[in-house]
Design a protein around this motif. Structure first.
Motif, mmCIF file in Angstrom:
data_model
loop_
_atom_site.group_PDB
_atom_site.id
_atom_site.type_symbol
_atom_site.label_atom_id
_atom_site.label_comp_id
_atom_site.label_asym_id
_atom_site.label_seq_id
_atom_site.Cartn_x
_atom_site.Cartn_y
_atom_site.Cartn_z
ATOM 1 N N THR A 23 0.788 -1.270 0.235
ATOM 2 C CA THR A 23 -0.036 -0.091 -0.130
ATOM 3 C C THR A 23 0.785 1.261 -0.142
ATOM 4 N N ARG A 25 0.755 5.181 0.615
ATOM 5 C CA ARG A 25 -0.068 6.317 1.052
ATOM 6 C C ARG A 25 0.683 7.828 0.985
ATOM 7 N N TRP A 31 5.088 13.664 8.839
ATOM 8 C CA TRP A 31 4.680 12.378 9.295
ATOM 9 C C TRP A 31 6.023 11.462 9.072
ATOM 10 N N ARG A 35 8.701 9.455 11.600
ATOM 11 C CA ARG A 35 8.950 7.841 11.275
ATOM 12 C C ARG A 35 9.801 7.117 10.707
ATOM 13 N N PHE A 79 3.969 0.401 2.681
ATOM 14 C CA PHE A 79 3.382 -0.147 3.647
ATOM 15 C C PHE A 79 3.425 -1.637 3.196
ATOM 16 N N THR A 83 -0.628 -3.661 6.665
ATOM 17 C CA THR A 83 -0.091 -3.467 8.095
ATOM 18 C C THR A 83 0.266 -1.877 8.170
ATOM 19 N N GLU A 84 0.551 -1.465 9.017
ATOM 20 C CA GLU A 84 1.004 -0.099 9.190
ATOM 21 C C GLU A 84 2.666 0.032 9.402
ATOM 22 N N THR A 85 3.387 -0.981 8.969
ATOM 23 C CA THR A 85 4.987 -1.014 9.057
ATOM 24 C C THR A 85 5.482 -0.389 7.950
ATOM 25 N N LEU A 86 6.110 0.916 8.283
ATOM 26 C CA LEU A 86 6.544 1.632 7.323
ATOM 27 C C LEU A 86 7.821 0.928 6.916
#
Length: 204
Positions: A23, A25, A31, A35, A79, A83-86
């Protein structure tokens, strides 16, 4: 000044792109900077982008990224789907009308060599040419960055020129060539048609 401040506070247009495995984004630079700060300690990552070596303070690192508007300047966080794992970021910056400059960095070494760049960049080229009004995409890479050169060539980018001894590697002091790779809209569309035709032929 007031208009500039208000513009920063307004929500950015939402842009999300899905590929088979990832994904993408579009995010704000605050941000992304917060991160990805730990990536600034990775000399291979920083050198691959052609940025000066660290150490970086949080504000210094954040300001390495242009301020996006999700119209002409994008920072796409990458990602694994679901997941939200960058794991990385891919930038698209329309430096002139219709002309998109590209950068990419995969900060998670566990994903190196697993085709991340080719998969996400193919989706972004579709976005650039089909939705964002682009007619040309290009990137610059130093000659010792063999992984980036491979990724451009694998996707069909053309080597358009060489700036000789244009960049000095911070760690070694070596002067290396800077290579330009480009892709036109019609070249990408023809390549995509060829891939689809080959897939159909394979099924038959």
């Amino acid at each position: 000044m007031v208009k500039s401040l208000l513009k920063r506070l307004l929500p950015l247009p939402r842009v999300v792109i899905e590929t088979e495995r990832f994904t993408l984004r579009a995010v704000r630079r605050d941000w992304l900077g917060a991160r990805s700060l730990h990536w600034s300690e990775d000399t291979d990552f920083v050198e691959g982008l052609g940025w000066p070596p660290g150490p970086y303070k949080p504000r210094q690192w954040r300001r390495r990224f242009n301020r996006p508007d999700n119209r002409k300047i994008f920072h796409f966080a990458i990602f694994p789907r679901g997941t939200e794992t960058l794991i990385g970021a891919h930038g698209v910056n329309f430096t002139e009308p219709g002309i998109a400059s590209l950068y990419v960095g995969i900060g998670d070494h566990a994903w190196w060599g697993k085709g991340v760049v080719q998969e996400v960049r193919a989706a972004l080229l579709d976005f650039i040419f089909d939705q964002a009004g682009g007619h040309r995409a290009f990137g610059m890479v130093h000659a010792s960055n063999t992984a980036s050169i491979y990724n451009y060539q694998r996707l069909g980018f053309r080597h358009e020129g060489t700036l000789r001894r244009h960049r000095t590697l911070a760690r070694t002091g070596e002067q290396v060539d800077l290579l330009a790779f480009g892709m036109l809209k019609e070249e990408w569309q023809a390549r995509r048609r060829g891939v689809k035709s080959a897939a159909i032929a394979g099924i038959r």
